[in-house]
Design an enzyme around this catalytic site. Structure first.
Site, PDB file in Angstrom:
ATOM      1  N   ARG A 177       0.838  -1.201   0.000  1.00 25.15           N
ATOM      2  CA  ARG A 177       0.000   0.000   0.000  1.00 25.15           C
ATOM      3  C   ARG A 177       0.870   1.247   0.000  1.00 25.15           C
ATOM      4  NH1 ARG A 177      -4.715   0.082   4.256  1.00 25.15           N
ATOM      5  NH2 ARG A 177      -5.371   1.819   2.922  1.00 25.15           N
ATOM      6  N   CYS A 235      -1.201   5.970   9.034  1.00 29.75           N
ATOM      7  CA  CYS A 235      -1.525   4.679   8.427  1.00 29.75           C
ATOM      8  C   CYS A 235      -2.603   4.918   7.392  1.00 29.75           C
ATOM      9  CB  CYS A 235      -1.959   3.683   9.499  1.00 29.75           C
ATOM     10  SG  CYS A 235      -3.408   4.215  10.451  1.00 29.75           S
TER      11      CYS A 235
END
Length: 279
Positions: A177, A235
């Site tokens: 990611r 995050c």
């Protein structure tokens, strides 16, 4: 504030003490955000179920991110609903990587409430052959604690962008990611330009417990963190970054959490997105 972690054996002893802690079960995971059914199948005795999406987050616009913090007065009412009064300690746990529990720990600590995390979560409790209690749990009488807010360092979106260029900003998501190879949730892939990838899952040992403080410190130093420089973290939505905040705290750092994280950044088209393995 007490040490952030408590073992299963220590928690069992505390629950038998004259003034036991308030126990919160933050059963949440990306593929099963509503953990109430799992909670009712079995939880630590006296625990109350906490909904991360409803109790530990607000519901704002996409440009606020997926898990923005609730307003301080709203969170204060939630804490008192859990039965917290002055002098109480809260122990939090979950059953998935300590992400949800760390979010509760961070918010409680930020609000001035002594909080600890069950190291290893529900698995550690089970491994110690300690009893589980089925059912919906027993609500406590409302507490009277005075709740503050803003005691822990935070970054807004502009501060996160600036820190990526002047200090250390850690992106604690999975490498794929971070690189932008895939983005299953948010509208754009990639990372904040200048951010360094340091997956927070690597702070856990194979049994789900946190690595020893010296190993955690070595991890973050190797990623570029320095005691004399600010360390920011983000995050996807601000949940697993709370886990990184706890790991950094155990390692002796004072991290600043970008609560909006990538889910906020990705919803601002004017913000650039970097791709690839380099910051």
């Amino acid at each position: 504030m007490p040490h952030p972690l408590v073992t299963a054996a220590e928690l069992a002893a505390l629950l038998d003490a004259e003034a036991p802690p308030i126990v919160l079960d933050v059963r949440w995971r990306l593929d099963a955000p509503d953990g109430r059914a799992a909670f009712e199948q079995g939880h630590v005795p006296s625990a109350q179920y906490v909904s991360l999406d409803d109790d530990l987050a607000a519901h704002g616009a996409p440009t606020d991110g997926r898990h923005p913090l609730p307003a301080p007065d709203v969170f204060a009412e939630t804490v008192r609903r859990w039965g917290v009064s002055e002098g109480d300690t809260v122990v939090v746990y979950d059953d998935w990587l300590t992400y949800g529990a760390a979010r509760a720990w961070w918010m409680l600590t930020d609000a001035g409430i002594p909080a600890r995390v069950l190291d290893g979560g529900l698995a550690a409790w089970r491994d110690a052959a300690l009893p589980l209690e089925p059912g919906p749990g027993t609500p406590r009488a409302p507490g009277t604690v005075t709740v503050t807010s803003g005691l822990l360092p935070q970054l807004d979106i502009d501060e996160a962008a600036a820190l990526a260029g002047t200090g250390i900003l850690l992106d604690v998501r999975a490498p794929e990611r971070y690189r932008g190879d895939t983005e299953p949730i948010d509208p754009r892939a990639g990372h904040i330009p200048g951010a360094i990838n340091s997956p927070t899952v690597d702070s856990n040992a194979a049994d789900g417990r946190f690595l020893p403080p010296e190993e955690l410190r070595a991890r973050f130093v190797s990623a570029g963190a320095r005691a004399d420089e600010p360390v920011g973290i983000y995050c996807g939505s601000g949940v697993s970054a709370s886990h990184a905040a706890l790991a950094l705290t155990l390692a002796g750092f004072t991290p600043a959490l970008f609560v909006g994280s990538w889910s906020q950044w990705a919803n601002h088209p004017d913000r650039p997105a970097a791709v690839g393995a380099r910051p």
